[in-house]
Design a protein around this motif. Structure first.
Motif, PDB file in Angstrom:
ATOM      1  N   GLN A 192       0.499   9.453 -41.504  1.00 23.31           N
ATOM      2  CA  GLN A 192       0.035   8.075 -41.355  1.00 23.31           C
ATOM      3  C   GLN A 192      -0.361   7.816 -39.897  1.00 23.31           C
ATOM      4  O   GLN A 192      -1.437   7.280 -39.622  1.00 23.31           O
ATOM      5  N   ALA A 193       0.503   8.201 -38.987  1.00 23.55           N
ATOM      6  CA  ALA A 193       0.246   7.961 -37.563  1.00 23.55           C
ATOM      7  C   ALA A 193      -1.031   8.680 -37.116  1.00 23.55           C
ATOM      8  O   ALA A 193      -1.904   8.078 -36.476  1.00 23.55           O
ATOM      9  N   LEU A 194      -1.141   9.952 -37.468  1.00 23.56           N
ATOM     10  CA  LEU A 194      -2.307  10.730 -37.026  1.00 23.56           C
ATOM     11  C   LEU A 194      -3.603  10.131 -37.542  1.00 23.56           C
ATOM     12  O   LEU A 194      -4.619  10.126 -36.851  1.00 23.56           O
ATOM     13  N   ASN A 195      -3.574   9.626 -38.755  1.00 20.11           N
ATOM     14  CA  ASN A 195      -4.809   9.142 -39.371  1.00 20.11           C
ATOM     15  C   ASN A 195      -5.121   7.685 -39.075  1.00 20.11           C
ATOM     16  O   ASN A 195      -6.210   7.213 -39.395  1.00 20.11           O
ATOM     17  N   CYS A 196      -4.179   6.976 -38.491  1.00 17.19           N
ATOM     18  CA  CYS A 196      -4.430   5.574 -38.114  1.00 17.19           C
ATOM     19  C   CYS A 196      -4.861   5.455 -36.653  1.00 17.19           C
ATOM     20  O   CYS A 196      -5.242   4.383 -36.206  1.00 17.19           O
ATOM     21  N   CYS A 197      -4.770   6.541 -35.914  1.00 17.01           N
ATOM     22  CA  CYS A 197      -5.051   6.505 -34.473  1.00 17.01           C
ATOM     23  C   CYS A 197      -6.496   6.933 -34.216  1.00 17.01           C
ATOM     24  O   CYS A 197      -7.000   7.847 -34.849  1.00 17.01           O
TER      25      CYS A 197
END
Lengths: 338, 338
Positions: free
Chosen positions: B247-252
């Motif tokens: 989630q973090a990698l793809n929201c940044c």
């Protein structure tokens, strides 16, 4: 015309192909002043990366604009230009954020090991000089297209600043350019890891203050010893193997930064290990376009001479020998005269 | 005295143990004003992390200094102190670099879910207030010991600055504190990812401007939509699972920064994927000691009220119920009165 095609592992041919044409109104065609072979070209050459053969090779370029599409406004025929290996529009949010290598319309340049090449998104990708540069500056300007820009990004990603202690992992052309970048950014101590006398000498010419020839655990121990047990502020990882990445992680101090620009092959990270390493990490294809105007100015004003990284020069018809020389590590980087 | 011991999964006991004693001249003994249960205490409680049972639990603490060893000079009996969950000397090169959580002499605090606790390296670890604080400030000061400091580090590692667009992944106590940290650091937009109405409300109280209740692919799509397809400048990862990290990698956004403070469990990264993500990443145990004086001042001056994160308060004798309530997500974070 003839151009460089890769048919399969070890099979490079310089053969007849159609001349490139303007396909999109945003394209330019350039006549190359020189081109070169990249370390990353060796991955498919060695069969370590699959390709759809035959593949047009070459992504580093500079030269004279031959023609432009109807929508191109920022460069014109007759100008000398340098472009990034990453094609970008330079207007999207990622470009404006300085990450042109993640442009919403990113393409990777191909077909530049040839006398003529098509450059998509010419307005966003190419930077023109005011005048046609002296011929002896061409190698340096060509370097800015990728290898210098990539070394520069490694130093930027690893937050090298005045006074920094820097370790450069990798003595290939990118590693050597990373040394130069660290020196230009004011690093106080630049430790180049290299076992090859010729590359060690070049690293020192580019600004390395120390050479470490040990690798693996011994290399890590040596760096720790040299940094009073602390580790380096910044590590520039310019290889992309599991071994080089382990070297980088273990040579960097906690809270320090690692810029990794060698495309990782067979590298896996355990999340919890990475967590406890506690190091800033940033990698990726270099946003060369962000740095290009400054790098070109440094070359044009003769403040830096990155062209020294080319230790083999061949007529482009001998491109296959250029690949062989780099594959066998007889050459650091091959410049091809067109 | 009695103290909290973990015997095995789900088996927390408040039982008789010897009172802690000064073992090293650098130790202090403190009488806790309050203590609490951490999300990370649930890993061994749930059997997801091996322990050498029985284990003395608790690493968040504040209270009155009861006694100090002969080498302690910076705190004295009678003072109110807060300390980090990471014990540090605050003098080694890593500490001076602001990474006290990687101190050369690092220990992790234990045994703080008790009326008295031993704090090693007291001079480097503890920060004293000028006066004994009002009782209603104790929860906020206790939060500074870990959960607030960890949320703060997430925002620092993810380089949240005035005007930033921030996504916080995780609505546990750390995630909520990360929202507060982002707000204090001037973020313009703070998107909290949460499906629980009570936690959503608390996130908003701490400064979240938007709530996203979707997860996984839908959550990523929602963030992309909200950020004009760009992604967030900063993502604060406060969980530590493979799903939350994805989630973090793809929201940044490319070139953006991820601060990850949830201890990764079962998280693996592919080097090449991480490379092409092109995101700054920094994780690790939070160097709370770096932030502690500022965080304590913010609480003492009543500019922030992180104590609101405690939504269950129990006498310490009921510690087992505190663990159960957090394990079953009936409580966000349990404060234990001693």
């Amino acid at each position: 015309m003839r151009a460089t095609m890769l048919y399969g592992p070890g099979d490079v041919r310089y053969e007849s192909v159609p001349e490139p044409e303007i396909l999109q109104p945003t394209d330019a065609i350039i006549r190359l002043s020189a081109t070169c072979i990249c370390g990353s070209d060796l991955w498919p050459y060695r069969g370590l990366q699959e390709i759809s053969a035959p593949q047009a090779m070459g992504h580093e370029y500079c030269g004279i604009v031959e023609a432009v599409g109807s929508a191109v406004t920022r460069v014109k025929p007759g100008q000398f230009v340098v472009g990034s290996f990453c094609i970008s529009d330079n207007t999207c949010p990622h470009c404006r954020f300085g990450f042109q290598s993640s442009c919403e319309n990113r393409e990777f340049m191909t077909g530049a090991q040839a006398p003529l090449a098509r450059v998509p998104l010419a307005d966003g990708t190419l930077v023109a000089t005011d005048d046609i540069p002296d011929d002896d500056l061409v190698p340096g300007l060509l370097a800015a297209s990728d290898v210098l820009g990539t070394g520069w990004y490694a130093a930027d990603a690893a937050r090298v600043r005045p006074g920094s202690t820097v370790v450069v992992v990798g003595d290939g052309a990118v590693g050597l350019m990373a040394v130069l970048a660290a020196q230009q950014r004011g690093a106080e101590r630049i430790i180049a890891m290299s076992r090859h006398p010729k590359r060690q000498a070049l690293a020192q010419a580019f600004g390395a203050t120390d050479i470490v020839s040990e690798r693996g655990e011994k290399g890590i121990a040596r760096i720790r010893e040299m940094t009073g047990g602390v580790g380096a502020d910044s590590v520039l990882e310019c290889v992309g193997t599991a071994e080089s990445m382990a070297q980088a992680l273990n040579c960097c101090r906690p809270g320090g930064s690692i810029g990794y620009v060698g495309v990782p092959h067979g590298v896996e990270f355990d999340g919890q290990q990475l967590f406890f390493h506690q190091k800033n990490m940033l990698g990726g294809p270099a946003p060369v376009r962000r740095f290009l105007p400054d790098l070109m100015e440094l070359v044009l004003s003769r403040k830096i001479d990155p062209g020294k990284v080319f230790d083999l020069e061949l007529p482009i018809a001998d491109v296959a020998e250029g690949y062989r020389a780099m594959d066998e590590r007889r050459a650091i980087k091959t410049l091809l005269r067109v």
